[in-house]
Scaffold this active site. Structure first.
Site, mmCIF file in Angstrom:
data_model
loop_
_atom_site.group_PDB
_atom_site.id
_atom_site.type_symbol
_atom_site.label_atom_id
_atom_site.label_comp_id
_atom_site.label_asym_id
_atom_site.label_seq_id
_atom_site.Cartn_x
_atom_site.Cartn_y
_atom_site.Cartn_z
ATOM 1 N N TYR A 60 0.839 -1.201 0.000
ATOM 2 C CA TYR A 60 0.000 0.000 0.000
ATOM 3 C C TYR A 60 0.878 1.258 0.000
ATOM 4 C CZ TYR A 60 -3.991 2.925 1.409
ATOM 5 O OH TYR A 60 -4.977 3.867 1.478
ATOM 6 N N CYS A 79 -8.662 9.850 2.009
ATOM 7 C CA CYS A 79 -7.859 8.640 1.790
ATOM 8 C C CYS A 79 -6.431 8.955 1.372
ATOM 9 C CB CYS A 79 -8.513 7.751 0.744
ATOM 10 S SG CYS A 79 -10.048 7.049 1.335
ATOM 11 N N HIS A 80 -6.267 9.705 0.300
ATOM 12 C CA HIS A 80 -4.918 9.924 -0.217
ATOM 13 C C HIS A 80 -4.629 11.396 -0.475
ATOM 14 C CE1 HIS A 80 -6.267 5.832 -1.343
ATOM 15 N NE2 HIS A 80 -5.178 5.532 -0.708
ATOM 16 N N GLY A 81 -5.471 12.272 0.112
ATOM 17 C CA GLY A 81 -5.134 13.686 0.144
ATOM 18 C C GLY A 81 -5.404 14.506 -1.104
ATOM 19 N N PRO A 100 -3.109 13.035 -5.656
ATOM 20 C CA PRO A 100 -2.895 12.013 -6.686
ATOM 21 C C PRO A 100 -4.030 11.816 -7.697
ATOM 22 C CG PRO A 100 -3.429 10.969 -4.597
ATOM 23 C CD PRO A 100 -3.351 12.438 -4.336
#
Lengths: 429, 180
Positions: free
Chosen positions: A295, B144-146, B159
Site C-alpha cells: 500500500y 484517503c490519499h489527500g 494524486p
C-alpha cells in the site's frame, strides 16, 4: 532427490491395494521416508506451519460459512450473530480473522528465509515461482475475505482496491464493472467475493501440492546451500522433521492463541464495527497490516511518469513489487546460494528487511508531509535491491569459501565451535 | 487409429487432407469453447436490476444556498451543491494554467443554473468520498490519499488524475433535475 522405495506391503490387504492404487507406497515415500538434509534450522519449519494454517483457515472458514449470510443488508449482522449467538462462534470467528494475520506472518518469514538462503536458485526456480503464485493467491483470498463482514473498512477496502483495476487504460472501466457487477461495490460484489473466497483456498491447496512436488524433486535447500552429497547427510522426514515441525507449530500457536483469546480485535480497525455506508468514507482508511508495504508503494507514486499518470503509475509499481519476485531466480547472478557465505550480500539483505518493515510502518502513516518523501525512498530501495543489487553483486562480490559438504560443516561446528564461526552464524539468522 | 494416422502424418512431409481436418476440427472446437465461456463471464456484468436504476429525478427546491446533499444514482453517491455567489466567483477566477485537468466553470455547470454543481462523489483516484467545505480550495478534500478539489470540483492537488466526474443530467424545470 530420487530414491528407491523401501515399502513392503505388510499384509495381503496392503498388497491388494498396492497392486491397484499404490497410495500407501506413495505416502510412505513422500510423507515419511523423504530424505531431508540433516542441518535444517528452525526457519525451515515455516513450510509446515503454513500448511497447518491453511488447514485452520479452511476448517474455520467452512464453519463460518454455515452461519454467514452474503447479503448487503444481512452480512454485517450475521457476523455479529456468529460472535454473539453461535455456540463457540466468538472463538471460531476470532481464529479465522486473526488466523489470516498469523498466516501472513508465517508466509513473510518463509519468503525471507528463501531470499536469504537462496532457495530460489537452480534447480528450484519452479518451486519458488509456485511459492510467489501462492502468495498472490493468498493476497487475493485475504482481500475478498476482509470484504465479507461488510463493515466500513470492508466496503472501502473493496472500493479502493477494485478501483486500482480502473487505472488500466481503455479497458479499466469495463473490467471494473465486470468485477463489481455494478457501477459501485454493492450486493453483486459481496456475493461473488463470498463465492470466490470459498473457492480460492482449494486452488491454494492444489498449488501447495504442486509446490511440495516441486520441492521433492530437487529436495530441500539447506542453511549452507551446498547440495546433499550422500544419504548420510539426510534423515527421513518422519519422525525427525515431523516432530520438529510439530514442535514449531505448537510454539507458533502460543502467540496465535494469545490473539484469539485475549486480543481478537487488536489487529483490526474500530471502523469495521460500523456497517458499510457507501455515502461516507472513514477519515483514515488503511488496509490490514500485511498489505501495508505494498500500500505504501501504491501511494508513493503521486507524480506523472512521462505519459503515465500518477494513478496508473502507482498501480504499475504496486503490481511490479510482487511480479518482480517471479524473476528473482534470474536476477540474482551469484553462484553461491546461502547468504551466510556472501559478506556484502548480507548488508543489502538486512537493509532490505529493515526497509520492508519501514514500508509497513509508512503504509499506516497518513499520506502527507515527510511520509510521502520517505515512502518514495523506501519504494526506490525495494526495487533497487532486486533490479540492481542482486544482478551486480553476483559479479563483484567475493564469497567466503564454502564447506565441501553438509557433513563437513556439521562436524566442524561440533569439533571446534570457535573455528566454525561462519557456520554458527548461519543458524542464528 | 489415432496412432496410425499420427505415424502416417509424420512420414508425409506435405500437409494433407488429414492435417486440414485436424485444424478445422480444432478451430470449430475453440469457437465452441469460447462461445460457452462468454456467458459464464458475462453473467458477472451489471444485471438488469442494476441497469434499471440508471435514471432518477431529483427535486432541488429543499436545498438552501451553501448547502450540499449526497444522493444515490446507480449505486454511486452524487453531490448536489447549491453554490454561494462567492464560490462561483472563486471558481471563475481560477486561471486555466493552474488546473491539472483544465475545465471552465461554465463547462462544469449548466447554463442558467450555474449555482448548481452536480457531480459523482467518488474521488477520481481510488473512489473514496471527499469531505465537503474543506481543503485549501474551499471545495472538497479526500481523506484517503489527500486529493483536493475546488468549488467547481476540479482537481487542484494530490494524486487524483482528473476532476470529479459529472454525471449526464438535465434540468426539467428550475427545481427538478433528471440524472442519467
Amino acid at each position: 532427490m530420487a530414491h528407491e522405495s523401501s515399502y513392503v506391503p505388510g499384509n495381503v490387504v496392503e498388497k491388494w491395494i498396492d497392486d491397484r492404487l499404490p497410495i500407501i507406497r506413495w505416502s510412505k515415500e513422500h510423507l515419511m521416508d523423504y530424505p531431508t538434509p540433516k542441518n535444517l534450522n528452525y526457519w525451515w519449519t515455516f513450510g509446515a506451519i503454513l500448511a497447518f494454517m491453511l488447514g485452520v483457515q479452511i476448517v474455520t472458514g467452512i464453519i463460518l460459512a454455515m452461519h454467514y449470510t452474503p447479503h448487503v443488508s444481512l452480512a454485517f449482522d450475521s457476523v455479529e450473530h456468529i460472535r454473539r449467538d453461535v455456540n463457540g462462534g466468538r472463538i471460531i470467528q476470532a481464529v479465522h480473522a486473526t488466523g489470516a494475520s498469523m498466516f501472513f506472518a508465517a508466509v513473510y518469514i518463509h519468503m525471507f528465509r528463501g531470499l536469504y538462503f537462496g532457495s530460489y536458485k537452480a534447480p528450484r526456480e519452479i518451486l519458488w515461482i509456485l511459492g510467489v503464485l501462492l502468495f498472490v493467491l493468498m493476497v487475493t483470498t485475504a482481500f475478498m475475505g476482509y470484504v465479507l463482514p461488510w463493515g466500513q473498512m470492508s466496503f472501502w477496502a473493496a472500493t479502493v482496491i477494485t478501483n486500482i483495476l480502473g487505472a488500466i487504460p481503455v479497458l479499466g472501466t469495463p473490467i471494473l464493472e465486470l468485477l463489481r457487477g455494478g457501477f459501485a461495490v454493492d450486493n453483486a460484489t459481496l456475493n461473488r467475493f463470498f463465492s470466490l473466497h470459498y473457492l480460492l483456498p482449494f486452488i491454494i491447496a492444489a498449488v501447495v501440492a504442486l509446490h511440495i512436488w516441486a520441492l521433492h524433486v530437487p529436495g530441500n535447500n539447506n542453511p549452507i546451500g551446498v547440495e546433499v552429497k550422500s544419504s548420510r547427510e539426510t534423515v527421513p522426514f518422519h519422525p525427525y522433521y515431523t516432530m520438529k515441525d510439530l514442535f514449531a507449530i505448537i510454539v507458533f500457536c502460543i502467540p496465535f492463541a494469545w490473539f484469539v483469546f485475549f486480543a481478537p480485535d487488536i489487529l483490526g480497525h474500530p471502523d469495521n464495527y460500523i456497517m458499510a455506508n457507501s455515502q461516507v468514507t472513514p477519515a483514515h482508511i488503511v488496509p490490514e497490516w500485511y498489505f501495508l508495504p505494498f500500500y505504501a508503494i501504491l501511494r508513493a507514486i503521486d507524480f506523472n511518469i512521462l505519459f503515465i499518470d500518477s494513478k496508473l503509475g502507482g498501480v504499475i509499481f504496486f503490481a511490479g513489487a510482487i511480479l518482480v519476485l517471479f524473476f528473482v531466480p534470474w536476477l540474482d547472478t551469484s553462484k553461491v546460494r546461502s547468504g551466510t557465505f556472501r559478506p556484502v550480500f548480507k548488508w543489502f539483505y538486512w537493509l532490505f528487511v529493515a526497509n520492508f518493515v519501514f514500508l509497513t510502518w509508512l503504509g499506516s502513516a497518513p499520506a502527507e508531509g515527510i511520509y510521502v518523501l520517505l515512502s518514495k525512498i523506501a519504494t526506490a530501495y525495494y526495487f533497487i535491491y532486486f533490479i540492481i543489487v542482486l544482478p551486480l553483486l553476483g559479479r563483484f562480490e567475493t564469497p567466503r569459501p564454502l564447506p565441501t559438504s553438509i557433513t563437513e560443516s556439521v562436524l566442524a561446528k561440533h569439533k571446534a565451535p570457535a573455528a566454525a564461526q561462519p557456520v554458527a552464524a548461519s543458524t542464528s539468522h | 487409429m489415432a496412432t496410425q494416422s499420427n505415424l502416417a502424418h509424420q512420414d508425409d512431409p506435405k500437409p494433407g487432407r488429414r492435417d486440414f481436418l485436424y485444424i478445422a476440427a480444432g478451430a470449430v472446437g475453440a469457437v465452441g469453447v469460447a462461445g460457452v465461456t462468454w456467458p459464464l463471464i458475462n453473467q458477472l456484468n451489471p444485471d438488469a436490476s442494476v441497469l434499471a436504476l440508471a435514471s432518477i429525478e431529483f427535486d432541488l427546491s429543499g436545498i438552501e444556498v451553501g448547502q450540499s446533499v449526497t444522493i444515490k444514482w446507480r449505486g454511486l453517491p452524487v453531490f448536489v451543491r447549491n453554490r454561494t455567489p462567492e464560490e462561483i466567483a472563486e471558481a471563475k477566477a481560477v486561471p486555466m494554467s493552474d488546473l491539472k485537468d483544465p475545465a471552465t466553470d461554465e463547462q462544469r455547470t449548466k447554463p442558467g443554473h450555474e449555482q448548481w454543481l452536480i457531480m459523482i462523489a467518488n474521488c477520481t483516484h481510488l473512489g473514496c468520498i471527499p469531505v465537503g467545505d474543506s481543503g485549501d480550495y474551499n471545495g472538497w478534500a479526500c481523506p484517503c490519499h489527500g486529493s483536493q478539489f475546488d468549488t467547481a470540483g476540479r482537481i487542484r492537488k494530490g494524486p487524483a488524475p482528473t476532476n470529479l466526474v459529472l454525471p449526464p443530467y438535465e434540468f426539467i424545470s428550475d427545481t427538478l433535475v433528471k440524472i442519467g
